[in-house]
Write a protein that holds these residues in place. Sequence first.
Motif, short mmCIF file in Angstrom:
data_model
loop_
_atom_site.label_atom_id
_atom_site.label_comp_id
_atom_site.label_asym_id
_atom_site.label_seq_id
_atom_site.Cartn_x
_atom_site.Cartn_y
_atom_site.Cartn_z
N ALA A 160 -8.62 -5.91 -1.28
CA ALA A 160 -7.54 -4.96 -1.60
C ALA A 160 -6.73 -4.62 -0.35
N ALA A 161 -7.41 -4.44 0.78
CA ALA A 161 -6.71 -4.12 2.03
C ALA A 161 -5.82 -5.29 2.44
N LEU A 162 -6.30 -6.51 2.26
CA LEU A 162 -5.48 -7.68 2.56
C LEU A 162 -4.27 -7.75 1.64
N VAL A 164 -2.58 -5.32 0.60
CA VAL A 164 -1.56 -4.39 1.09
C VAL A 164 -0.73 -5.04 2.19
N ILE A 165 -1.41 -5.77 3.09
CA ILE A 165 -0.67 -6.48 4.15
C ILE A 165 0.28 -7.50 3.52
N GLU A 166 -0.24 -8.24 2.55
CA GLU A 166 0.57 -9.26 1.89
C GLU A 166 1.75 -8.63 1.15
N ALA A 167 1.49 -7.52 0.46
CA ALA A 167 2.56 -6.85 -0.28
C ALA A 167 3.63 -6.31 0.67
N ARG A 168 3.20 -5.77 1.81
CA ARG A 168 4.17 -5.28 2.80
C ARG A 168 5.01 -6.43 3.35
N HIS A 169 4.38 -7.59 3.49
CA HIS A 169 5.10 -8.76 3.95
C HIS A 169 6.23 -9.10 2.97
N TYR A 170 5.91 -9.15 1.69
CA TYR A 170 6.94 -9.43 0.68
C TYR A 170 8.00 -8.32 0.66
N PHE A 171 7.56 -7.09 0.78
CA PHE A 171 8.44 -5.94 0.64
C PHE A 171 9.41 -5.82 1.81
N TYR A 172 8.88 -5.83 3.03
CA TYR A 172 9.70 -5.57 4.21
C TYR A 172 10.39 -6.82 4.77
N ARG A 173 9.74 -7.96 4.66
CA ARG A 173 10.31 -9.16 5.26
C ARG A 173 11.20 -9.92 4.30
N HIS A 174 10.94 -9.82 2.99
CA HIS A 174 11.68 -10.62 2.02
C HIS A 174 12.38 -9.79 0.94
N ASN A 175 12.20 -8.47 0.98
CA ASN A 175 12.80 -7.59 -0.05
C ASN A 175 12.44 -8.03 -1.46
N ASP A 176 11.24 -8.59 -1.61
CA ASP A 176 10.79 -9.07 -2.91
C ASP A 176 9.82 -8.04 -3.49
N TYR A 177 10.39 -7.06 -4.20
CA TYR A 177 9.58 -5.97 -4.72
C TYR A 177 8.65 -6.43 -5.84
#
Length: 213
Positions: A160-162, A164-177
């Motif tokens: 689950a913690a991993l 979050v890192i992956e989701a932040r990557h999509y969110f902040y780096r690719h704007n893929d909500y």
Amino acid sequence: MFTTFISTGPKSRDSAWGSLVCFLFLCFQPSLLSTQETDFTYCTASTSQEPAAECFYRIAREKDRWEEGRQVLGQLLEREPKAEYILALGRLHQNRKDRTPLYLKALASFEAEGNLTGQVRTLRHLWYNLVFRGRLAEAEEQFKKVEKLKSVAVDLQDRAALSVIEARHYFYRHNDYAAARATLEPFVKALSEGGSYWLRYLFLSFLGHVDFQ
């Protein structure tokens, strides 16, 4: 207030439910901290229910005791250079530029110990610090370790913690909500019902952030 919270756009029922759970958890979770848990000695006690790095950070932030916390950690590291204390010192360092070497050192130390949970926690702070400072190429290199750790992580909380890192990557780096939400989705029910306080705070607060977009 609840209607306002979950009616911020065309979301699925699961999405709205996830946001509401996040809201209830963050706003109405009773304090887990007693008086003795606001002293740095608690962070290294066997009775502590928090990772030492998060404990030091919490007390330093809540009580504005940053310098004292760094001094305590310096003394601990002189006696016992544990990866957890190195990570804690990075968390308390006020200069983001100087956090990166400490995070890298902590990550290497956790790897040497075979401590996967420690690696996951350190990687989260390291990746975010690099992105925040605009060191995107380095952040991408560190992000590659997420897939590696996902392939060997069996503990639900580590996975689950991993996520979050992956989701932040999509969110902040690719704007893929949508991708960010899909990455978190498999863990929503489990972390809404259980798990460590600090992981639930991390996961559910970011889930709410994603759902608001």
